[in-house]
Design a protein around this motif. Structure first.
Motif, PDB file in Angstrom:
ATOM      1  N   ARG A 250       2.735 -24.944 -19.675  1.00  0.00           N
ATOM      2  CA  ARG A 250       3.947 -24.995 -20.502  1.00  0.00           C
ATOM      3  C   ARG A 250       4.200 -23.600 -21.041  1.00  0.00           C
ATOM      4  O   ARG A 250       3.388 -23.050 -21.781  1.00  0.00           O
ATOM      5  N   VAL A 251       5.296 -22.992 -20.635  1.00  0.00           N
ATOM      6  CA  VAL A 251       5.591 -21.606 -20.983  1.00  0.00           C
ATOM      7  C   VAL A 251       5.984 -21.510 -22.459  1.00  0.00           C
ATOM      8  O   VAL A 251       6.874 -22.226 -22.918  1.00  0.00           O
ATOM      9  N   ARG A 252       5.319 -20.611 -23.167  1.00  0.00           N
ATOM     10  CA  ARG A 252       5.628 -20.413 -24.588  1.00  0.00           C
ATOM     11  C   ARG A 252       6.303 -19.067 -24.852  1.00  0.00           C
ATOM     12  O   ARG A 252       7.006 -18.917 -25.850  1.00  0.00           O
ATOM     13  N   ALA A 253       6.067 -18.082 -23.994  1.00  0.00           N
ATOM     14  CA  ALA A 253       6.731 -16.781 -24.127  1.00  0.00           C
ATOM     15  C   ALA A 253       6.815 -16.143 -22.751  1.00  0.00           C
ATOM     16  O   ALA A 253       5.855 -16.195 -21.973  1.00  0.00           O
ATOM     17  N   ALA A 254       7.976 -15.548 -22.447  1.00  0.00           N
ATOM     18  CA  ALA A 254       8.191 -14.942 -21.134  1.00  0.00           C
ATOM     19  C   ALA A 254       9.119 -13.743 -21.290  1.00  0.00           C
ATOM     20  O   ALA A 254      10.204 -13.857 -21.869  1.00  0.00           O
ATOM     21  N   GLY A 255       8.682 -12.597 -20.776  1.00  0.00           N
ATOM     22  CA  GLY A 255       9.425 -11.363 -20.988  1.00  0.00           C
ATOM     23  C   GLY A 255      10.298 -10.970 -19.810  1.00  0.00           C
ATOM     24  O   GLY A 255       9.945 -11.168 -18.642  1.00  0.00           O
ATOM     25  N   LEU A 256      11.451 -10.383 -20.125  1.00  0.00           N
ATOM     26  CA  LEU A 256      12.379  -9.888 -19.117  1.00  0.00           C
ATOM     27  C   LEU A 256      11.987  -8.467 -18.722  1.00  0.00           C
ATOM     28  O   LEU A 256      11.756  -7.608 -19.576  1.00  0.00           O
TER      29      LEU A 256
ATOM     30  N   CYS B 162      10.833 -14.175 -13.476  1.00  0.00           N
ATOM     31  CA  CYS B 162       9.953 -13.771 -14.584  1.00  0.00           C
ATOM     32  C   CYS B 162       8.487 -13.790 -14.178  1.00  0.00           C
ATOM     33  O   CYS B 162       7.946 -14.821 -13.776  1.00  0.00           O
ATOM     34  N   HIS B 163       7.862 -12.624 -14.303  1.00  0.00           N
ATOM     35  CA  HIS B 163       6.447 -12.460 -13.979  1.00  0.00           C
ATOM     36  C   HIS B 163       5.608 -12.069 -15.194  1.00  0.00           C
ATOM     37  O   HIS B 163       4.416 -11.800 -15.050  1.00  0.00           O
ATOM     38  N   GLU B 164       6.196 -12.055 -16.388  1.00  0.00           N
ATOM     39  CA  GLU B 164       5.474 -11.693 -17.610  1.00  0.00           C
ATOM     40  C   GLU B 164       5.468 -12.900 -18.536  1.00  0.00           C
ATOM     41  O   GLU B 164       6.380 -13.060 -19.340  1.00  0.00           O
ATOM     42  N   TYR B 165       4.449 -13.757 -18.450  1.00  0.00           N
ATOM     43  CA  TYR B 165       4.528 -14.953 -19.280  1.00  0.00           C
ATOM     44  C   TYR B 165       3.169 -15.520 -19.653  1.00  0.00           C
ATOM     45  O   TYR B 165       2.162 -15.271 -18.991  1.00  0.00           O
ATOM     46  N   ALA B 166       3.204 -16.286 -20.763  1.00  0.00           N
ATOM     47  CA  ALA B 166       2.003 -16.902 -21.321  1.00  0.00           C
ATOM     48  C   ALA B 166       2.358 -18.301 -21.800  1.00  0.00           C
ATOM     49  O   ALA B 166       3.523 -18.602 -22.093  1.00  0.00           O
ATOM     50  N   GLY B 167       1.348 -19.164 -21.894  1.00  0.00           N
ATOM     51  CA  GLY B 167       1.625 -20.523 -22.339  1.00  0.00           C
ATOM     52  C   GLY B 167       0.362 -21.343 -22.508  1.00  0.00           C
ATOM     53  O   GLY B 167      -0.741 -20.807 -22.654  1.00  0.00           O
ATOM     54  N   VAL B 168       0.537 -22.659 -22.472  1.00  0.00           N
ATOM     55  CA  VAL B 168      -0.548 -23.610 -22.699  1.00  0.00           C
ATOM     56  C   VAL B 168      -0.739 -24.457 -21.451  1.00  0.00           C
ATOM     57  O   VAL B 168       0.237 -24.945 -20.864  1.00  0.00           O
ATOM     58  N   VAL B 169      -1.990 -24.657 -21.058  1.00  0.00           N
ATOM     59  CA  VAL B 169      -2.286 -25.504 -19.898  1.00  0.00           C
ATOM     60  C   VAL B 169      -2.019 -26.965 -20.262  1.00  0.00           C
ATOM     61  O   VAL B 169      -2.614 -27.502 -21.199  1.00  0.00           O
TER      62      VAL B 169
ATOM     63  N   PHE C 155      10.565 -18.148 -16.335  1.00  0.00           N
ATOM     64  CA  PHE C 155      11.772 -18.483 -17.086  1.00  0.00           C
ATOM     65  C   PHE C 155      12.114 -19.960 -16.885  1.00  0.00           C
ATOM     66  O   PHE C 155      13.162 -20.329 -16.345  1.00  0.00           O
ATOM     67  N   ALA C 156      11.205 -20.804 -17.333  1.00  0.00           N
ATOM     68  CA  ALA C 156      11.363 -22.250 -17.273  1.00  0.00           C
ATOM     69  C   ALA C 156      10.433 -22.864 -18.306  1.00  0.00           C
ATOM     70  O   ALA C 156       9.528 -22.190 -18.820  1.00  0.00           O
ATOM     71  N   GLU C 157      10.645 -24.123 -18.602  1.00  0.00           N
ATOM     72  CA  GLU C 157       9.771 -24.771 -19.582  1.00  0.00           C
ATOM     73  C   GLU C 157       8.348 -24.920 -19.062  1.00  0.00           C
ATOM     74  O   GLU C 157       7.386 -24.898 -19.843  1.00  0.00           O
ATOM     75  N   TYR C 158       8.195 -25.070 -17.737  1.00  0.00           N
ATOM     76  CA  TYR C 158       6.873 -25.241 -17.135  1.00  0.00           C
ATOM     77  C   TYR C 158       6.770 -24.390 -15.878  1.00  0.00           C
ATOM     78  O   TYR C 158       7.772 -24.128 -15.201  1.00  0.00           O
ATOM     79  N   SER C 159       5.536 -23.980 -15.553  1.00  0.00           N
ATOM     80  CA  SER C 159       5.287 -23.208 -14.343  1.00  0.00           C
ATOM     81  C   SER C 159       3.981 -23.663 -13.714  1.00  0.00           C
ATOM     82  O   SER C 159       2.992 -23.910 -14.421  1.00  0.00           O
ATOM     83  N   LEU C 160       3.975 -23.786 -12.384  1.00  0.00           N
ATOM     84  CA  LEU C 160       2.768 -24.151 -11.648  1.00  0.00           C
ATOM     85  C   LEU C 160       2.089 -22.864 -11.196  1.00  0.00           C
ATOM     86  O   LEU C 160       2.684 -22.056 -10.478  1.00  0.00           O
ATOM     87  N   VAL C 161       0.816 -22.675 -11.608  1.00  0.00           N
ATOM     88  CA  VAL C 161       0.122 -21.401 -11.403  1.00  0.00           C
ATOM     89  C   VAL C 161      -1.272 -21.656 -10.847  1.00  0.00           C
ATOM     90  O   VAL C 161      -1.968 -22.576 -11.292  1.00  0.00           O
ATOM     91  N   ARG C 162      -1.690 -20.836  -9.899  1.00  0.00           N
ATOM     92  CA  ARG C 162      -3.067 -20.906  -9.418  1.00  0.00           C
ATOM     93  C   ARG C 162      -4.020 -20.620 -10.578  1.00  0.00           C
ATOM     94  O   ARG C 162      -3.816 -19.666 -11.336  1.00  0.00           O
ATOM     95  N   THR C 163      -5.064 -21.416 -10.712  1.00  0.00           N
ATOM     96  CA  THR C 163      -5.939 -21.277 -11.872  1.00  0.00           C
ATOM     97  C   THR C 163      -6.731 -19.971 -11.857  1.00  0.00           C
ATOM     98  O   THR C 163      -7.137 -19.481 -12.922  1.00  0.00           O
ATOM     99  N   ASP C 164      -6.941 -19.388 -10.673  1.00  0.00           N
ATOM    100  CA  ASP C 164      -7.640 -18.101 -10.639  1.00  0.00           C
ATOM    101  C   ASP C 164      -6.716 -16.950 -11.019  1.00  0.00           C
ATOM    102  O   ASP C 164      -7.129 -15.779 -10.989  1.00  0.00           O
ATOM    103  N   HIS C 165      -5.477 -17.269 -11.390  1.00  0.00           N
ATOM    104  CA  HIS C 165      -4.531 -16.257 -11.870  1.00  0.00           C
ATOM    105  C   HIS C 165      -4.176 -16.472 -13.337  1.00  0.00           C
ATOM    106  O   HIS C 165      -3.131 -16.019 -13.803  1.00  0.00           O
ATOM    107  N   LEU C 166      -5.064 -17.150 -14.042  1.00  0.00           N
ATOM    108  CA  LEU C 166      -4.878 -17.389 -15.477  1.00  0.00           C
ATOM    109  C   LEU C 166      -6.024 -16.757 -16.258  1.00  0.00           C
ATOM    110  O   LEU C 166      -7.187 -16.861 -15.871  1.00  0.00           O
ATOM    111  N   TYR C 167      -5.671 -16.096 -17.362  1.00  0.00           N
ATOM    112  CA  TYR C 167      -6.650 -15.522 -18.271  1.00  0.00           C
ATOM    113  C   TYR C 167      -6.476 -16.167 -19.637  1.00  0.00           C
ATOM    114  O   TYR C 167      -5.350 -16.223 -20.159  1.00  0.00           O
ATOM    115  N   GLU C 168      -7.561 -16.624 -20.222  1.00  0.00           N
ATOM    116  CA  GLU C 168      -7.470 -17.220 -21.554  1.00  0.00           C
ATOM    117  C   GLU C 168      -7.245 -16.129 -22.598  1.00  0.00           C
ATOM    118  O   GLU C 168      -7.821 -15.035 -22.512  1.00  0.00           O
TER     119      GLU C 168
END
Length: 336
Positions: free
Chosen positions: A30-36, A58-65, A117-130
């Motif tokens: 769930r995307v919480r912040a995404a930069g242009l 949008c390739h600059e974003y953070a959120g909650v799993v 730039f959406a409410e949700y994004s599907l991401v490979r888990t090896d491309h996520l950093y806590e």
């Protein structure tokens, strides 16, 4: 879910899209912040990437799993994460050398795959950093900051008497200031930012940076005065002129994105005689952990680079037409 979608070249709209279906090896974020980024605008007009439409940018974003595929371990629902958007093949020679940003078949969220730039994004888990308790809007700066850190690394930056004791950055936009702040974070004692925008120079001064007006007599008087000179404007004539400001034995970094057809003229003899290191760089996201450390340490300065935190629909005008407000820095979609 609400999203910004590029339906075809040059056409961007806000629209409802189906929630992405969870796939093996992936997490629903769930995307919480995404930069242009200016790259998002280039993607829209077919100047960058494969021209794949429709596309959520949008390739600059953070959120909650929100959900994790059954074959994934080590990542739990509720984790606060930032995305590494680059998707290299892992097999070509560049990838084998660790230069995954130069992958011959590079993909990326927001460029070839649906991005942030959406409410949700599907991401490979090896491309996520806590990100722990770091604010989402700051975590969304990790990707561009990681790109900057890669640039400094590719240029072989070393701070101090045996390396760079001072630096000059052309451009006081978000990337220029990220460059300047990163140079300070890396230990360069004196960093000057040059721009023609007085408001941006005033912000740079508040961040503890030296400033100069581009093209001014004062700046001209500093020729051959800087150990390290970087461009964050993407203007070819600025890149061409950087060699005039670097000391003998110094380093020049081309980081701003000039148009592919632009050219510069530099004397090879001068590079040889003055032993100048000329370097180029773009995104490589293995530096995200270091970027997160800097963001935690320098929260106040980094927060000043985000000028707009907006609902998704209010981000769209910044994509479809250039902002006329000179105070605009980093524009973000914020779900807060």
């Amino acid at each position: 879910m609400e999203s910004i979608c590029y339906t075809e070249k040059g056409v961007a709209v806000t629209t409802a899209l189906p929630l992405p279906e969870l796939r093996p090896g992936h997490a629903l974020v769930r995307v919480r912040a995404a930069g242009l980024c200016h790259t998002d605008i280039d993607v829209l007009h077919g100047r960058y990437g494969e021209g794949r439409f429709p596309l959520v940018p949008c390739h600059e974003y953070a959120g909650v799993v929100e959900a994790v595929a059954g074959d994934v371990s080590g990542l739990v629902v509720g984790a606060r994460v930032v995305v590494d958007p680059n998707l290299p093949c892992g097999e070509c020679r560049a990838c084998r050398k660790g230069l995954t940003n130069l992958c011959r078949d590079l993909k990326a969220y927001g460029v070839t795959e649906n991005g942030g730039f959406a409410e949700y994004s599907l991401v490979r888990t090896d491309h996520l950093y806590e990100i722990g308790d770091l604010d989402f809007y700051l975590a969304a700066l990790a990707e561009p900051l990681a790109c900057v850190l890669n640039g400094l690394g590719s240029a072989g930056l070393q701070a101090g008497p045996a390396g760079s004791e001072n630096a000059l950055v052309f451009g006081a936009g978000p990337i220029g200031l990220l460059l300047a702040l990163s140079l300070k974070a890396k230990g360069v004692p004196s960093v000057t930012v040059a721009d023609i925008n007085e408001g941006r120079l005033a912000l740079a001064e508040k961040l503890g940076l030296e400033t100069a007006v581009s093209g001014s007599a004062a700046l001209s008087g500093l020729r051959r005065a800087f150990d390290f000179v970087a461009d964050a404007t993407g203007i070819a004539r600025v890149v061409e002129g950087m060699i005039d400001f670097v000391t003998d034995g110094g380093t020049v970094l081309v980081f701003g994105v000039c148009a592919p057809d632009q050219r510069i003229s530099i004397s090879p003899f001068e590079l040889f005689r003055r032993q100048i290191h000329f370097s180029g760089s773009h995104s490589l996201n293995r530096n995200i952990p270091e970027a997160l450390d800097i963001l935690r340490r320098d929260k106040g300065a980094m927060a000043a680079l985000v000028s707009h935190r907006l609902p998704l629909g209010e981000v769209l005008p910044f994509i479809t037409k250039k902002s006329a407000d000179p105070a605009t820095m980093k524009v973000q979609f914020s779900a807060d």
